[in-house]
Structure formats: C-alpha cells, structure tokens
Design a protein around this motif. Sequence first.
Motif, mmCIF file in Angstrom:
data_model
loop_
_atom_site.group_PDB
_atom_site.id
_atom_site.type_symbol
_atom_site.label_atom_id
_atom_site.label_comp_id
_atom_site.label_asym_id
_atom_site.label_seq_id
_atom_site.Cartn_x
_atom_site.Cartn_y
_atom_site.Cartn_z
ATOM 1 N N HIS A 49 -10.684 6.000 -27.508
ATOM 2 C CA HIS A 49 -9.898 6.091 -28.272
ATOM 3 C C HIS A 49 -11.007 6.970 -29.393
ATOM 4 N N ALA A 50 -9.593 8.054 -29.927
ATOM 5 C CA ALA A 50 -10.560 9.173 -30.678
ATOM 6 C C ALA A 50 -11.256 8.957 -32.448
ATOM 7 N N LYS A 51 -10.884 7.889 -32.279
ATOM 8 C CA LYS A 51 -10.601 7.091 -33.961
ATOM 9 C C LYS A 51 -12.038 6.528 -33.905
ATOM 10 N N ILE A 235 -1.624 10.766 -26.705
ATOM 11 C CA ILE A 235 -2.155 12.396 -25.920
ATOM 12 C C ILE A 235 -3.690 12.287 -25.814
ATOM 13 N N VAL A 236 -3.517 12.426 -24.361
ATOM 14 C CA VAL A 236 -5.060 12.509 -24.215
ATOM 15 C C VAL A 236 -5.629 13.860 -23.915
ATOM 16 N N GLU A 251 -9.980 15.222 -34.755
ATOM 17 C CA GLU A 251 -9.122 15.557 -36.582
ATOM 18 C C GLU A 251 -7.562 16.277 -36.943
ATOM 19 N N ASN A 252 -7.030 16.858 -35.256
ATOM 20 C CA ASN A 252 -5.969 17.302 -35.121
ATOM 21 C C ASN A 252 -5.282 16.103 -34.179
ATOM 22 N N LEU A 256 -6.548 9.778 -27.672
ATOM 23 C CA LEU A 256 -7.386 9.546 -26.610
ATOM 24 C C LEU A 256 -8.483 10.684 -26.180
ATOM 25 N N ILE A 257 -9.962 10.294 -25.593
ATOM 26 C CA ILE A 257 -10.565 11.038 -25.396
ATOM 27 C C ILE A 257 -11.010 11.422 -24.391
#
Length: 279
Positions: A49-51, A235-236, A251-252, A256-257
């Motif tokens: 999870h990006a955040k 969006i991954v 930030e954009n 998920l990363i």
Amino acid sequence: KAKQAGKNAYQFFTDEMQNEVASELALENALRIAVKKNEFQLYFQPKVHAKTHQVLGTEALIRWASPSEGFLSPDVFIPKAEEMGLIHPIGTWVLEQGTKMLKEWQDKGYVNERHTIAINLSMRQLMHKDLIDIISNVLKKSKLAPECLELEITESIMMVNSVQTISILNAISELGVKIAIDDFGTGYSSLSYLRLLPIHTIKVDRSFVQVIGIDNGDAIVKTIISLGNNLGLTIVAEGAESPEQVTFLTENNVDLIQGFYFSKPLPLEEYIKYLKVDR
Ligand code: C2E
Ligand code: MG
Ligand code: MG
Ligand code: MG
C-alpha cells in the motif's frame, strides 16, 4: 557423388543454425521433463500500500531450476510452454499452489483475510475451454475467497477483442475473481475495453516507472494514474526501485507499489519471513 550434391544443397544450413535447433530441442525436452517431475517453484513479491507501506497483496511468479538448462526466466520458458501446450498443466499448478499458499497464510494469520494473490495468465490459458472450471476447482480445493484471487492478463490479449474474450472475462468476474491488466500502457490497444470489460486493476508497466524524473516520464505516469482513477480502477505501479519513484507514485495517488524497492520476488520460506517482519 549424390552425397556430395546433397551436402552442397544443405550448405546454407550453418553450424550456428544447427546449434540453435539442437538447443531448442533440448529446451523442449527439458520442459517436458520439468512438467512430469514438477521442477517448478513459486516465488512471491509483495504489493505494498503506497500510503502505509502495508503489504496488501502478493504476486506469484514461477521459477524453473532445470538440472540441464539451468535457472531460466519465465520470459523464456512460458512462451515455449505456450507453443507446446504445456502451459495448461503448468498454469493449473500455479493456480493450485498460489491459492493454497495464500489460504495457508491467512489461516496462520501472516496476512489478513483481504490479502490477495495475483497470478499471471497467458493468452492460451485464457482461451482454454476449461479455464472457468479450473478456476472454480482451485477455489473449492483451497477454500480461498474468490475476491482474494486476482488474475493478471496482458493488454495485448485485449487486442483480440473478441466475443470470446469478453465472455471469458465476464465469467471469471462472475466467480468473484478479480482481473488486472498487466504491463498496462505497452499494448497499444484501444482503451475502450477498460469501460466495457470487468477490469478491477491496472498495473502501470515498469518501463513507465523507470522514466519517472526523466523527460516526459512524469507526465505519462500521471496521465495513466488519472485515467485509472477516473475509471475507478485500482492502480498498481510495477518495478519501483528508487525512493524517488516511490515518493512520486505515492504523491500521485497510486494505490499499490510493487518493485525491488520493497522486495524482490522471494522463495516461500523467505517470503513468509518477510510477511512476519512486516506485521
Ligand atoms: P510480470 O507479470 O509483468 O511480472 C513482473 C516482472 O518484473 C517479474 O519478472 C518480476 O520479477 C519483475 N520485477 C518486479 N519488480 C521489479 C523491479 O523493481 N525491477 C525490475 N527490474 N524487475 C522487477 P519475472 O518473475 O521474471 O516474470 C516475467 C514475466 O513472466 C511476468 O511478467 C509474467 O508475464 C510471466 N510469468 C511469471 N510467472 C508466470 C506464471 O506463473 N504464469 C504465466 N503465464 N506467466 C508468468
Ligand atoms: Mg504480472
Ligand atoms: Mg507486469
Ligand atoms: Mg511482464
């Protein structure tokens, strides 16, 4: 004399070509044996999870350590397996193993019950007449919730925008299984399928993530993200390696990363350790 003429006729068949044919044949034989002896292994890579950097999902990636051919990339042997029809037993094994592993991790509390497993499907797997039965069966056998299974297909499959593709994807979706578009942005296909088909996730291809901070790379990545966001898709971003890339993606509003920045694909035991540390 005839022998001489025959030899001349085949002169353009060079040693190099002969070696190539021989090594193709060796690879094909080795692959047949690999299926019989099950020489494959699954590796696992986290989707974070990006955040919050929490691990929310895992992609299963096949590996083959061949006693005769060495360690081969799936980019090499999966196309070969497709050609030979061996992708079906291999693909079914990946589905069985992947769903079984995730269910086990959930039961043991390594991950929560919403954690997903992503499994790659190639073109011929998607077109196989028994695919829906195979998926239902692995879900039944593993007792994994269908929503926890995500199937990754590449955009090029969408170019074959046939009635058949549409009905297969709808059938998969009706099982409750999610569909992700892998390597998104590389397929040069019409985007209309995104609104016509039951797509849940897009995976921004690594080639776009790599050009973050370079030339127009930022603009392209932002555009893909907002396209996905506007369509309500998850969006991954794949292939994130640097802290700058991770910051930019977060930030954009990428959800998920996935990438070496967080972890390379790991064999089972190491991945379980990774999951335990993460919690
Ligand atoms: P993919 O599904 O797009 O998988 C992502 C590939 O990128 C993986 O390569 C992964 O190891 C690699 N990767 C992930 N993060 C990074 C990063 O930060 N940097 C770099 N440089 N690479 C990264 P891999 O495991 O070699 O797989 C290659 C392709 O083979 C996959 O691409 C997928 O299309 C196919 N594949 C893998 N496993 C299976 C399978 O079980 N079934 C089928 N049908 N295809 C598979
Ligand atoms: Mg994939
Ligand atoms: Mg990909
Ligand atoms: Mg790929």
